[in-house]
Design a protein around this motif. Sequence first.
Motif, PDB file in Angstrom:
ATOM      1  N   THR C 269       0.858  -1.173   0.000  1.00 17.07           N
ATOM      2  CA  THR C 269       0.000   0.000   0.000  1.00 17.07           C
ATOM      3  C   THR C 269       0.900   1.229   0.000  1.00 17.07           C
ATOM      4  OG1 THR C 269      -1.602  -1.223   1.325  1.00 17.07           O
ATOM      5  CG2 THR C 269      -1.885   1.183   1.188  1.00 17.07           C
ATOM      6  N   ALA C 270       0.790   1.991  -1.056  1.00 17.01           N
ATOM      7  CA  ALA C 270       1.566   3.234  -1.090  1.00 17.01           C
ATOM      8  C   ALA C 270       0.800   4.232  -0.228  1.00 17.01           C
ATOM      9  CB  ALA C 270       1.689   3.738  -2.518  1.00 17.01           C
ATOM     10  N   THR C 271       1.321   4.499   0.933  1.00 20.84           N
ATOM     11  CA  THR C 271       0.665   5.493   1.785  1.00 20.84           C
ATOM     12  C   THR C 271       0.941   6.860   1.181  1.00 20.84           C
ATOM     13  OG1 THR C 271       2.637   5.549   3.147  1.00 20.84           O
ATOM     14  CG2 THR C 271       0.851   4.128   3.886  1.00 20.84           C
ATOM     15  N   GLU C 272       0.185   7.825   1.626  1.00 24.12           N
ATOM     16  CA  GLU C 272       0.374   9.188   1.137  1.00 24.12           C
ATOM     17  C   GLU C 272       1.858   9.538   1.231  1.00 24.12           C
ATOM     18  OE1 GLU C 272      -2.553  10.766   0.291  1.00 24.12           O
ATOM     19  OE2 GLU C 272      -1.288  12.274  -0.672  1.00 24.12           O
ATOM     20  N   VAL C 273       2.413  10.025   0.147  1.00 27.39           N
ATOM     21  CA  VAL C 273       3.845  10.309   0.133  1.00 27.39           C
ATOM     22  C   VAL C 273       4.077  11.778   0.493  1.00 27.39           C
ATOM     23  CG1 VAL C 273       5.917  10.380  -1.293  1.00 27.39           C
ATOM     24  CG2 VAL C 273       4.277   8.522  -1.573  1.00 27.39           C
TER      25      VAL C 273
END
Lengths: 293, 159, 770
Positions: C269-273
Amino acid sequence: MRTFEYKAPETIDEAVSLLKEAGGSARPLAGGTDLVVQMKERATRFPYPATIVSLDRVSELRGVDFSETDGLRIGAGATMTDVATHPAVRERYAALAEGAGVVGSLQTMNMATIGGNVCNAAPSADTVPPLLVYDAKAVIVGPNGRRTLPIAEFFRGPGETALESDELLAELRLPVPATGTGAAYQRNTPRKQMDIAVVGVAVALTLSGDAIEHARVALGAVAPTPLRAMSAEAALQGQPASEETFAKAAEAAAQDSTPITDIRASADYRRHLVKVMTARLLAEAANRAKGTA
Amino acid sequence: MPRQLISLTINGREREVAVEPHWTLLETVREALDLTGSKEGCGTGDCGACTMSVDGRIVTSCLMLAPQVNGRQVTTIEGLQSNGSLDPVQQAFIDTGGLQCGYCIPGMIVAARNLIDDNPSPTLDQIREGLAGNLCRCTGYTKIYEAVELAAERIRGGA
Amino acid sequence: MAQETKVRESTGTDANGHTAVGQRVTRLDGAAKVTGKTVYADDMKMPGMLHTSVLYAPHAHARIKSLDTAKARAVPGVHAVITAADLPDYNRKDSNRTGLIFPDKEVLFFGQPVAAVLSEDPHVAAEAVELIEAEFEPLPAVLDAVAAMEKDSPLVRDPLHDVDRSEERGHVSVETKETEQEGEPSNIASSAPFERGDVAAGFAEADIVIERTWRSAMVHQSYIEPHATIADYDISGELSVWTSTQAPFYIRDELAQAFGIPENRIRITATEVGGGFGGKIYLTELMVAALAIAVKRPVKYIMSRKDDMLAATPAPFAHIELKTGMKRDGTLTALQARLIYDSGAFPGAPMLPGCMLIGGYYRCDNIDIKGYEVLTNKVSVGALRAPGAHNATFAIESHMDIMAKELGLDPLEMRLKNAVAEGDLMPNGQTYPAIGLRECLEAIADSDVWRRRREVEATPNRGIGLAVGGWLGGLQPASAIVCLNPDGTLNVTVGSADITGTNTSFQQITAEVLNVPLDMVNVETGDTKTAPYAGMSAGSKTVYTVGRAVKAAAEDLKQQMFELAMKRLEVEPEDMEVANCQVQVKGAPDRAMTFKRFGKLSTNFGAPFPVIVGRGSIAARKTAPGFTAQAADVEVDPDTGDVTLHGYAIAQDAGFAINPLSVEGQMQGGASQGIGIALWEEMRYDEDGRLLNPNLLDYRLPTSRDLPPIETIIVEVPSEEGPFGARIVGEPSIVAGPAAIGNAIDSAVGARQHEVPITPERLLRSMGKL
Ligand SMILES: Cc1cc2nc3c(=O)[nH]c(=O)nc-3n(C[C@H](O)[C@H](O)[C@H](O)COP(=O)(O)OP(=O)(O)OC[C@H]3O[C@@H](n4cnc5c(N)ncnc54)[C@H](O)[C@@H]3O)c2cc1C
Ligand code: FES
Ligand code: FES
């Protein structure tokens, strides 16, 4: 951060006895903008404190007061914001307002105290050259009572002061500047703000007509401690307030400095800056002196 | 170290929290009070992402110890909305595109709100000076300046 | 405000009949971000989660003699101490930075992770790390990339084998004959030649020949959110990772390989960058996943700022030797260059794009460019927005100014004369598609900053400088899904991390294709188990490639509705159109079926229609290079060397600005980073290879006090393949800053700057005042 015991005394005496009890393993905490950073990075110059004696509830340490008879009293716990925005400081001690007004960001200035700046004893501390040119005195309180020290004698080396481990800096006292005094502080930094002085220069000139009656030049970040540039002062004393005098004094100030090369700048560059900035600030101070005369 | 109880007013609500003395205000608010809006970008006072207001003055909460805020009023980004509507400063950041990754934004907006409270008509120079403790790596600040100008204008207009 | 944005101010329908794309649209995630609601990796907690503190190598190069963890393990609250010996099995790849978790024999750079402590209390973990007793035997550290190329230089490390370059390829697509390290062991990891014509003849033909060396410091991406990763490995063998990344699918593939777990059992899961700029592709995930596998509990690792400065993947130092020849009339006759990129202890330096750009802005019949990627005992580098481009551009764009000055030519006219256009050759022999370099030069000529040039230059110590920049762009296949809901609204699902507002652009694209108001469309980035595949959000290609897939998916959905409506509307699809949230007969809008009706008819119990799901997937073949021209207005204090930036303008070709608001944001942000590289940013090492400034006070990012508002001019030369003509946007903006500022300083005080950052001290030395 490694843990510690936290004490929050309400009086200076209480704070001093806590420090004494701890026998060197306690450390006073003011705004924390130096101390907390150093503790987080395990970079204190002293053993990691087992006890933190927070000064933030000690109301005696607060406040900035001015009177025409006693001059300026600044509690060690006054923040940079308190100092830089105080009307009397701005009007009568412009160099100090300028020094306090460049410390980090608004956030930093709201937390950082003048006492912390002085006691952290960084060669680059921005309020110290101004304190030097105003002949400030440090009022120190310890288990054996109060003592007073000219600010120039307070610094022993980077991070080293005249304080014993159970002493506190209580306040700074600055005499009323003589009529006809103009002073200024400036520092050089790569960024316009949020930076540490590569060089800081404070000057104060008291003019009588066009002659320099009294002169102070103090330098930051060019020696193990902030220092007064004695030969520069000598080059000014009794001379006409002219560009020529200022140039000579600036040259002398550069000679007085003993800078090192570090990550922020080379020794050469620092010495060069001392010269350039001193000359400029002397001109500025002379203008201000004439404005107030 | 045993925890000690402190009480503080956080975004207008009084709260008691058991803290360890070495916790920072930032950690306390994020971990113990579950208000994760404020961010840690550096932990050493250099970036402003953790900016909160304590007794009406902005601070870098990563350098303040939890016990130091005992009895104080703390406002974080979560405290800016009122009655479910955005603060004009928040709205202005959206409208001008003054945010990208958003990591600096909570601290930036708290600082910007404080700036406008102190000076309802800030000039561009005053805005640039007032926000110098809040680094933003994404925007180059241009749209942030616009956001603060727009917010100040709307606040003055009573919007 | 002095700043002025020159861009199509559009509300309603624009000249091309667009209603959604081309509009200034505020971000979908705006409200979440301004209220602090957005969840970043550090904001997440998992039950039973452990925190990580890492021991970093205290030497640039050393043999590990012993690692005694007993004292650290004994600290109350420590759950585990993990060294190379305690790691679970994984497919270790010593030649790749991200293929090696902890070394067991030798550390190769100051800051290399060596061991980790896990505890429920992050403070306990940090304290215990200090109690690991590590003994090292220092080895000679090779720190200077140029000296490292010498035959007799000590070796940085054992020879490389099977270097994996897939991450680099995510940023830029370049066809070349690059050779990897071979033959005699040396510190040169790879090299590549680019040749055309006969440079000797070209120099002979020239009226002036300029030969200089250019240096640009190692710089850090300095996203405000340091690297942050959480991993969990459950009893059934499923690996889940929540991480601040631009590249979730890439990480999935890498972890699958490393641990031999099937790709369908890994969820990234790409969390907010909180900012990436190329630096958040794949770094800590392998370690954190391995720790989670080792202890069978969720593990969180949040880099401190110092960790991140020491042990992330900054952008390389480069040493560039350049020789150019020009005729009096401004024709560029020959260009010879040797580019040396300092890769640090592992390969991965962006030497190829540097070579492509140094010879890629201007037409030149004779070129001879050689690029080298050289290993040193420093932290290995990664991508930073247009990786490698600013270094090379600083060289060529300074040269162009020097030559213009020497020949008395106008720097802008001379650039226009030589600037490449469609059909011109790149250094590797490929030809350029439609590009907008000239158009950018023409646009910057019209900027306020450039137009006040005469007036400014009449002021002592003030000057205006110009430079161009560009980026070729990356390519990766992409896909997207658009679903029609029962109420007629639409959900778009993509697999690309949204860092710059790309999901908002996808919302616009979908709304445009289906001719619905923006708020009918919502866009979500899924994880690698739920989202359709997308390449990494790097190489400026997200809107260019994923946007195309979204457009195709929306068109597919539209087509499905048309076909389903044939019976009821009694016309062929060609005679239908979408408008007012309905499918209607062209010319007879009252013969229509609303989206809502389609939604109901395709989802209700016993509904007659199949569920309506638009699918778009594309292969990206053609790059759409993006160019920029920038102008800086500076003042130099000739006695202190202080530089004040009074104004800055950027013109950039966006192809078609789907969302001008976010395109401007990308341009301004990139420009500010270029300015930072020009004036302040530098990772400084001591003679033993220790980083001296691992914090944001001494590593100086520009503050608001340092940056004036940036004048922003969008240029639009449509690309061939991009959605609505859009082309790459994110990266070109950073490229021109160092050269533009260097040229402005030369114009202000007549002192040429050969090294960035241009510190006051360097500047004063160049003026002979120190
Ligand atoms: C982001 C940032 C920017 C900064 N920029 C600047 C700058 O521009 N210029 C500058 O000069 N400094 C700067 N500093 C350093 C710091 O802010 C100042 O030195 C500040 O004045 C320290 O005050 P404090 O109250 O925070 O001290 P603390 O950190 O609380 O204490 C500093 C030291 O003084 C001791 N101490 C404090 N008060 C007393 C007392 N009354 N008696 C005895 N000992 C005492 C403490 O034990 C400690 O050793 C910066 C710091 C940060 C984090
Ligand atoms: S996190 Fe507090 S200032 Fe950066
Ligand atoms: S929006 Fe990303 S740091 Fe400011």
